[in-house]
Design an enzyme around this catalytic site. Sequence first.
Site, PDB file in Angstrom:
ATOM      1  N   GLU A  29      66.492 -13.178  42.604  1.00 31.70           N
ATOM      2  CA  GLU A  29      67.411 -12.188  42.431  1.00 31.70           C
ATOM      3  C   GLU A  29      67.483 -11.381  40.797  1.00 31.70           C
ATOM      4  O   GLU A  29      68.089 -11.565  40.311  1.00 31.70           O
ATOM      5  CB  GLU A  29      68.827 -12.722  42.764  1.00 31.70           C
ATOM      6  CG  GLU A  29      69.096 -13.016  44.091  1.00 31.70           C
ATOM      7  CD  GLU A  29      70.404 -13.362  44.454  1.00 31.70           C
ATOM      8  OE1 GLU A  29      71.372 -13.577  43.519  1.00 31.70           O
ATOM      9  OE2 GLU A  29      70.745 -13.343  45.680  1.00 31.70           O
ATOM     10  N   GLU A  54      67.715 -16.214  51.665  1.00 30.90           N
ATOM     11  CA  GLU A  54      69.242 -16.485  51.416  1.00 30.90           C
ATOM     12  C   GLU A  54      69.849 -15.553  52.349  1.00 30.90           C
ATOM     13  O   GLU A  54      69.849 -14.599  52.501  1.00 30.90           O
ATOM     14  CB  GLU A  54      69.539 -16.284  50.141  1.00 30.90           C
ATOM     15  CG  GLU A  54      69.101 -17.234  49.178  1.00 30.90           C
ATOM     16  CD  GLU A  54      69.943 -17.324  47.735  1.00 30.90           C
ATOM     17  OE1 GLU A  54      70.990 -16.882  47.804  1.00 30.90           O
ATOM     18  OE2 GLU A  54      69.177 -17.475  46.875  1.00 30.90           O
TER      19      GLU A  54
END
Length: 506
Positions: free
Chosen positions: A159, A276
């Site tokens: 991220e 995820e």
Amino acid sequence: MTVHVPEQPVGTLSDAWHFCVGTGEFPLALRRDYQESLAVIQREIGFRHIRGHGLLGDAVGVHRPYEWAGRRDVRHVFTYVDQIVDAYLELGIAPFVELGFMPSTLASGSQTVFWWQGNVTPPTSYAEWADLVRATIRHLIDRYGLDQVRTWPIEVWNEPNLKDFWLDADEAAYHQLYEVTATTIKEIDAGLQVGGPAISPGSDEWMVRFADFCAAKDVPVDFVSRHAYSSGPSQHVPFGVYQALAPAATLLDQFGKPREQLRGTPFEGLPVHITEFNSSYRPDNPIHDTAFHAAYLAPVIARGGEHADSYSYWTFSDMFEEAGVPATLFHGGFGLLTHRQIKKPTFHVYAFMQRLGSAILCQDDSCLVTRDESGRIAVLAWAPVDVNGTVEGVAGHHVRLSIPMTSTQPVDSAFLLRSSVSETMGNVRTAWGELGRPASPTARQLDILRETAEPVRRHARLPVVDGRVELDLWLDANEVTLAEISPVTDETPQWWDDGRLLGDPS
């Protein structure tokens, strides 16, 4: 209305649902409870890969600078890496390698994320970072073999589009990190799989610019990755949060976004890994522990393979300490299991998926009908949920199916085994509440919770008429059910008489 299920398959069930599962920080795998929990997961579900943060962080201790004879050097230490990967492979699961976070001994700054303080700054030396990557991947190859490591996807960072996870969310700095890392990996072996950018929801154009950068500079990309969550802003309470949820279909939209974005680019057709996904992005949201959550995610888990090559549930266990040590057993953790291997309702959605056949006969908004090579029919059905309603849901959803029963010889009956979780079945969080929500349950209470966490099983013998079984499934509030139907070959002896169990009534 009865759905007439066709005899011939309409498709093949993708195995994307169990390609990968998420985990807490890498060194947690050294703990007994973690390994016992993963053993349960692998025995009843069986994921192929596992992904988590912290492989290169300080707690694993790979990057170890030292001075000798007036000169600085670096030793790469794999003591913990070996123990953890060995344990994974013994349980039949392999790493989905995430390269991060930055060792503090190589970091350019002090910014960290999480309770366990993962450093999220670029390296002071990209050459030394390349040495770290090279040493790590070569060690894995030397220990486990090139053929095996070629099957382990290698993802660069986590991220980077969020300031919490990459200093200033500096896109150019991430591109540099990716280029150095991917080039280093391909210099080791061209068959190794490397990809990124592992972005979180909300910065979709990062994927486009990442593809543009890699195409312009001819940087290797074997897969692309992103994350998917469907919750809104956090409403904080002590030791937890509440959040509104978007409809579950928004997760499928996010799964499909990279393919849409890469259409017409040099990277069209690359594998897409959702590394995820969950409803809430918080590890302390009680929605994760509920029967509602199982019914909410059931259509996503059942149909995600239509949109991505894998989608990794975040995470397999509540052994997860990004927000600190959990304060109570049911604290809203991401896990399919709590600490001490107690199964949440969403665990059973995955366990039910594992028992489906590979041939899809029928699917719609509330069920998936499959058949395996033996002729066994498995129906996964779920009660629709309303994110604008109540978490307790509304009872009364009806699934009615006319199912073909194929067999090598004529049969006149079939055996039905039905397994269900709902607000009243297999809802261990409710049982925990009835016990008074003990923060540290006793051994006896843990036994009770494990027993109440199991699905309710029902069985029956159904007639086969004109080669078909009529199946009526009435679903309770937030119910997810698996109905398995197998042809019966009756071997009852002629003298068998249940009417005489208490003797001859004459």
